[in-house]
Motif scaffolding. Structure first.
Motif, short mmCIF file in Angstrom:
data_model
loop_
_atom_site.label_atom_id
_atom_site.label_comp_id
_atom_site.label_asym_id
_atom_site.label_seq_id
_atom_site.Cartn_x
_atom_site.Cartn_y
_atom_site.Cartn_z
N MET A 32 1.03 -1.78 -0.02
CA MET A 32 0.19 -0.47 0.51
C MET A 32 0.70 1.35 -0.01
O MET A 32 1.79 1.34 0.43
N GLY A 33 -0.40 2.06 -0.94
CA GLY A 33 1.00 3.40 -0.36
C GLY A 33 0.47 4.76 -0.45
O GLY A 33 -0.01 4.25 1.10
N GLU A 34 0.32 5.76 -0.16
CA GLU A 34 -0.13 6.85 0.09
C GLU A 34 -1.04 7.42 -0.50
O GLU A 34 -0.77 7.50 -2.25
N LYS A 35 -2.31 7.61 -0.13
CA LYS A 35 -3.55 8.50 -0.81
C LYS A 35 -3.70 9.71 -0.26
O LYS A 35 -4.16 9.63 0.98
N LEU A 36 -3.83 10.69 -1.18
CA LEU A 36 -3.60 12.27 -0.74
C LEU A 36 -5.32 12.66 -0.52
O LEU A 36 -6.58 12.36 -1.68
N ILE A 37 -5.46 13.35 0.57
CA ILE A 37 -6.73 13.52 0.42
C ILE A 37 -7.64 15.13 0.90
O ILE A 37 -7.85 15.02 0.23
N CYS A 38 -6.67 15.87 1.10
CA CYS A 38 -6.00 17.21 0.66
C CYS A 38 -4.82 17.97 1.28
O CYS A 38 -4.16 17.28 1.69
N ASN A 39 -4.63 19.09 0.42
CA ASN A 39 -3.58 19.49 0.22
C ASN A 39 -3.69 21.23 0.56
O ASN A 39 -4.81 21.57 0.38
N ASN A 40 -2.66 22.21 1.39
CA ASN A 40 -2.98 23.58 2.19
C ASN A 40 -2.17 23.85 0.86
O ASN A 40 -0.79 24.27 1.33
N LYS A 41 -2.16 24.52 -0.01
CA LYS A 41 -1.56 25.55 -0.98
C LYS A 41 -1.36 26.30 -0.50
O LYS A 41 -0.61 27.41 -0.57
N LYS A 42 -2.66 26.83 0.62
CA LYS A 42 -2.47 28.39 0.89
C LYS A 42 -1.10 28.66 2.08
O LYS A 42 -0.47 30.04 2.05
N ALA A 43 -0.63 27.26 2.36
CA ALA A 43 0.34 27.61 3.31
C ALA A 43 1.85 28.16 2.59
O ALA A 43 2.64 28.26 3.97
N TYR A 44 2.14 27.70 1.50
CA TYR A 44 3.20 27.92 1.26
C TYR A 44 2.94 28.92 0.69
O TYR A 44 4.68 29.87 0.32
N HIS A 45 2.28 29.94 0.26
CA HIS A 45 1.96 30.85 -0.05
C HIS A 45 2.00 32.06 1.16
O HIS A 45 2.60 32.73 0.67
N ASP A 46 1.50 31.21 2.37
CA ASP A 46 1.60 32.59 3.51
C ASP A 46 2.97 31.94 4.08
O ASP A 46 3.48 33.02 4.95
N TYR A 47 3.76 31.04 4.36
CA TYR A 47 4.63 30.95 4.95
C TYR A 47 6.03 30.08 4.72
O TYR A 47 5.89 29.69 3.40
N PHE A 48 7.00 31.00 4.99
CA PHE A 48 8.12 29.85 4.92
C PHE A 48 8.16 27.88 5.46
O PHE A 48 8.12 28.03 6.91
N ILE A 49 8.30 27.18 4.94
CA ILE A 49 8.19 25.94 5.53
C ILE A 49 9.70 25.97 6.05
O ILE A 49 10.77 25.76 4.77
N GLU A 50 9.93 25.20 7.28
CA GLU A 50 11.41 25.76 7.35
C GLU A 50 11.58 23.70 7.67
O GLU A 50 13.05 23.01 7.92
N GLU A 51 10.87 23.41 8.27
CA GLU A 51 11.20 21.59 8.42
C GLU A 51 9.23 20.98 8.56
O GLU A 51 8.60 21.35 8.86
N LYS A 52 9.99 19.86 7.73
CA LYS A 52 8.53 19.15 7.84
C LYS A 52 8.45 17.37 8.18
O LYS A 52 9.45 17.27 8.87
N PHE A 53 7.30 17.03 9.25
CA PHE A 53 7.16 16.12 10.28
C PHE A 53 5.65 15.04 9.91
O PHE A 53 4.78 16.39 9.61
N GLU A 54 5.77 13.74 10.32
CA GLU A 54 4.32 13.07 9.85
C GLU A 54 4.19 13.04 11.55
O GLU A 54 4.69 13.05 11.86
N ALA A 55 2.30 13.55 10.79
CA ALA A 55 1.67 13.11 12.52
C ALA A 55 0.35 12.21 12.90
O ALA A 55 0.01 12.54 11.52
N GLY A 56 -0.13 11.32 13.43
CA GLY A 56 -1.06 11.08 12.85
C GLY A 56 -2.08 11.36 14.10
O GLY A 56 -1.83 12.71 14.32
N MET A 57 -3.44 11.01 14.08
CA MET A 57 -4.49 11.84 14.40
C MET A 57 -5.29 10.96 15.18
O MET A 57 -5.58 10.22 15.08
N VAL A 58 -6.40 11.79 16.07
CA VAL A 58 -6.99 10.71 16.91
C VAL A 58 -8.26 11.44 16.47
O VAL A 58 -8.28 12.49 16.35
N LEU A 59 -9.36 10.06 16.17
CA LEU A 59 -10.19 10.46 14.93
C LEU A 59 -11.87 9.86 15.20
O LEU A 59 -11.09 8.60 15.71
#
Length: 154
Positions: free
Chosen positions: A1-28
């Motif tokens: 299995m791979g990754e299936k994109l649900i949604c993107n936040n393109k506005k974040a790249y426009h409004d911010y300088f992204i310095e570091e990325k990391f992955e997190a899970g969520m309680v749903l």
């Protein structure tokens, strides 16, 4: 299995300088996962905060499940992020610095689990946004000129 994109936040790249990325899970809740499988989520204007040694995601809108009943979820509730304690303390230290924010960049399924890619971001000023738009326009013009040049050779 791979990754299936649900949604993107393109506005974040426009409004911010992204310095570091990391992955997190969520309680749903169950109906939230079903709704995400239908692709009904919106990351715009969402952000994360660290409170009492735990990270929470605010303003993530997951639409109610179409076939849900009275036990359906609240679309705009606060959701807990699943991170290691060391990651949370590191992020909390960086967020306390002036101008840093914790912004979700994309929401996706990875091996059947919902994951969110978070970015440690610093806000852009208006002149930075204008500069990025100029560079984007120049890249588009150059690629268009190259495409036209290649067509004229044929």
């Amino acid at each position: 299995m791979g990754e299936k994109l649900i949604c993107n936040n393109k506005k974040a790249y426009h409004d911010y300088f992204i310095e570091e990325k990391f992955e997190a899970g969520m309680v749903l809740q169950g109906t939230e996962v079903k709704s995400l499988r239908q692709g009904k989520a919106n990351l715009n204007d969402s952000f994360a905060m660290v409170r009492n040694g735990e990270a929470f995601l605010h303003n993530l809108h997951i639409s109610p499940y179409d076939f849900g009943n009275r036990a359906n979820h609240d679309p705009d509730r606060m959701r807990k992020l699943l991170l290691h304690k060391k990651e949370i303390t590191k992020l909390f230290g960086r967020i306390r610095e002036q101008g840093y924010s914790l912004v979700p960049l994309k929401l996706y399924f990875k091996n059947g689990m919902v994951k969110v890619e978070m970015g440690l971001a610093k806000g852009k000023k208006l002149h930075d946004k204008r500069q990025d738009m100029k560079e984007k326009d120049m890249r588009r013009d150059v690629s268009q000129a190259l495409k036209d040049r290649n067509k004229s050779r044929e």
